[in-house]
Design an enzyme around this catalytic site. Structure first.
Site, short mmCIF file in Angstrom:
data_model
loop_
_atom_site.label_atom_id
_atom_site.label_comp_id
_atom_site.label_asym_id
_atom_site.label_seq_id
_atom_site.Cartn_x
_atom_site.Cartn_y
_atom_site.Cartn_z
CE1 TYR A 99 -33.91 25.46 1.95
CE2 TYR A 99 -34.62 26.85 0.65
CZ TYR A 99 -33.66 25.96 1.02
OH TYR A 99 -33.83 24.68 -0.05
CG PHE A 159 -30.02 19.94 5.85
CD1 PHE A 159 -30.95 20.00 5.26
CD2 PHE A 159 -30.24 19.34 7.17
CE1 PHE A 159 -32.20 20.91 5.24
CE2 PHE A 159 -31.68 19.79 7.75
CZ PHE A 159 -32.53 20.38 6.54
CG ASP A 160 -30.83 23.30 0.81
OD1 ASP A 160 -30.01 23.59 0.09
OD2 ASP A 160 -32.31 22.39 0.56
CB ILE A 208 -41.10 17.54 4.30
CG1 ILE A 208 -40.70 19.53 4.65
CG2 ILE A 208 -40.61 17.27 3.72
CD1 ILE A 208 -39.92 19.16 5.97
CE1 TYR A 258 -37.32 14.88 2.73
CE2 TYR A 258 -37.16 15.81 4.15
CZ TYR A 258 -37.10 16.00 3.38
OH TYR A 258 -37.07 16.67 1.95
CG PHE A 275 -36.16 24.29 7.48
CD1 PHE A 275 -35.90 23.68 5.93
CD2 PHE A 275 -36.75 22.66 7.82
CE1 PHE A 275 -35.54 22.82 5.42
CE2 PHE A 275 -36.79 20.82 7.12
CZ PHE A 275 -36.14 21.69 6.22
#
Length: 553
Positions: A63, A73-74, A93, A119, A136
């Site tokens: 991902y 961010f990731d 999540i 979040y 994502f």
């Protein structure tokens, strides 16, 4: 994912979000909302097959996560290591748990996840701002199926090697397995290859029988077994090659389903049992009236062979016609459940074999009341022609033939077999919309005759409800049929519906006042009415006597 960014579940999220029907697949480039909470999915690459992961499965994904402005961010791809987690367990999540359930193997999709499924208002500082909608880009690489077999957390099954086909063993089946059982600390308790057992009887511990009923041929699985499906509060002492199991111990069992023999009940009373030794070909089976060719070995309980046919060099298979009493009833009933090339072992109780009499067979005498065992190979068969393969005239001729066969059987007192012939005759001509007027006339006459004769069979067999229904069918075709009224009245008398019986008898006598059989039945009815009146008088007399005693006490 980074250690400080484990995509934890957001707090206070509902577990029962309403998901839409996913039967209409997305096309590449198309975006749809999943459920009604704002989660969106855009298909980037088609997946394989049609299966999707379920809650409890261990999934592996790649991902990349970004904010709506494109800020990354990731990314597992940047780290070069796929991310693994258990689906539907709140390890990620909520948007992930919901979205990845809709994916197929090797599918790639872009999920847009609103704050409530990510979040929330607080975000996840410093990488995720408060109330952030996230995107994502996810690729589902693979998953390992993990099932809660008993739905109580007692046995979890993780598939290590997928099995073949779609069938699972049933209670009566005999399975062949390899297994290895360990305690949670890795201590080996038991290991065995080539263990055979009947599913219903189980083996080693209850978990094996429970699990094997969910497995496919060749499947290998890891079972996580709680004490209630292991050895419970008492545990198990060491015995032979098996180690001890402490009280309340959980087990890890590796189980492989090597093969199984399908065992089925041929008759409802469980007195003819068939165990398949070798699967047959295709799906077609002989029908009643088929010509079958078989190889046979008949044995007694002590193993003595009393019959062998079709096994010697140059010997032709044994040939017979089904449903013609050319062989014992158990063999007749079993062979129509077999496929070409199938080899089966039959266990046949005396009622479906040679009964209470001694029977001299080719190679030995079968003693009275013997359960017998047949190994049968169905070499070939020719089915009796079905109605859909016939033209209208052939259907009428076939119905007439079955009616005559039924008549012969009825006269010889074989009422159950005669009933089957009459039923089959009616089936040939049941649907007559394409018949000519003359053909419809012929078909109607046959239906009336067969249903009347079948009703007579049912009366002989004491199946009075069925007799009543057959007579009613005749009366729907011919409302003044005296035989139908007479036989329905007989059924009503036995069912204690005396008013209905009287109605039918009086109607029959109106049509044919001199009918001797109907007059005799009317006499029987009147005697029944007197009998019931006496019973009622006695019942109410006793009741009133008891009431007087109570009043005078």
């Amino acid at each position: 994912m980074d250690e400080d960014f484990d995509i934890p579940a957001a707090p206070d999220m509902p577990d029962d979000l309403d998901l839409p029907d996913q039967t209409v697949p997305l096309k590449v480039g198309e975006e749809k909302e999943i459920g009604n909470q704002g989660l969106k999915k855009k298909l980037l690459k088609e997946g394989e097959g049609w299966v999707t992961p379920e809650s409890g499965d261990e999934v592996e994904v790649h991902y990349t996560g970004t904010l709506l402005d494109g800020t990354q961010f990731d990314s597992s791809r940047d780290r070069g290591t796929p991310f693994k987690f258990t689906l539907g367990q709140g390890q990620v999540i909520k948007g992930w748990d919901l979205g990845i359930k809709t994916m197929k193997k090797n599918e790639k999709a872009l999920f847009t996840i609103p704050p409530d499924l990510a979040y929330g208002e607080s975000g996840s500082p410093p990488t995720i701002p408060p109330s952030a909608t996230l995107q994502f880009d996810v690729e589902l690489l693979s998953w390992t199926s993990v099932k809660d077999i008993c739905k109580d957390g007692g046995i979890f099954k993780k598939i290590l090697t997928e099995g073949d086909k779609w069938e699972n063993p049933k209670d009566l089946d005999e399975v062949l397995v390899n297994f290895e059982a360990k305690l949670e600390d890795g201590t080996l308790i038991a290991k065995a290859d080539g263990v055979e057992f009947t599913v219903a009887d189980g083996y080693f511990c209850p978990a094996l029988a429970k699990a094997v009923k969910t497995m496919k041929l060749g499947e290998k699985a890891l079972l996580t077994v709680k004490p209630q499906y292991g050895f419970g509060e008492k545990g198990k002492s060491a015995r032979g090659n098996e180690g001890a199991v402490p009280p309340n111990a959980s087990l890890d069992i590796t189980l492989e389903l090597v093969s199984w023999k399908t065992v089925s009940e041929v008759t409802p009373d469980k007195k003819v049992i068939k165990k398949i030794l070798k699967e047959g070909e295709g799906y077609e089976k002989p029908n009643d009236g088929a010509i079958v060719k078989v190889k046979l070995i008949g044995k007694l309980g002590d193993g003595k062979i009393f019959l062998r046919k079709g096994h010697e060099d140059g010997e032709e298979p044994y040939e017979f016609k089904t449903d013609e009493e050319q062989v014992i009833d158990g063999l007749d009933k079993a062979v129509v459940t077999m496929k070409k090339g199938e080899i089966a072992l039959l266990t046949i109780a005396p009622e479906y074999a040679f009964g209470s009499s001694e029977s001299q067979q080719d190679l030995a005498v079968v003693p009275p009341n013997s359960t017998v065992y047949y190994e049968v190979e169905l070499v070939a068969f020719d089915k009796e022609k079905e109605s859909w393969d016939m033209n209208n005239q052939e259907k009428i001729e076939a119905a007439g033939k079955k009616k005559e066969e039924g008549n012969v059987l009825f006269k010889s007192g074989k009422f159950a077999r005669a009933s089957k012939r009459y039923e089959k005759a009616v089936k040939f001509i049941e649907y007559d919309s394409s018949f000519s007027e003359e053909e419809k006339k012929q078909a109607k006459a046959l239906k009336v005759a067969c249903n009347l004769n079948n009703a007579a069979c049912k009366l002989k067999l004491k199946l009075y409800n069925e007799a009543e229904k057959l007579c009613t069918k005749v009366l729907e075709l011919e409302s003044s049929n005296v035989k139908a009224l007479y036989r329905r009245a007989q059924a009503y008398i036995q069912l204690a519906d005396l008013d209905l019986a009287e109605f039918d008898i009086k109607k029959a006598l109106d049509i044919d006042p001199n009918n001797r059989d109907v007059k005799l039945e009317y006499k029987t009815l009147k005697e029944k009415v007197k009998e019931y009146n006496k019973k009622d008088a006695k019942f109410y007399g006793n009741m009133f006597a008891k009431m007087k005693k109570v009043e005078s006490a």
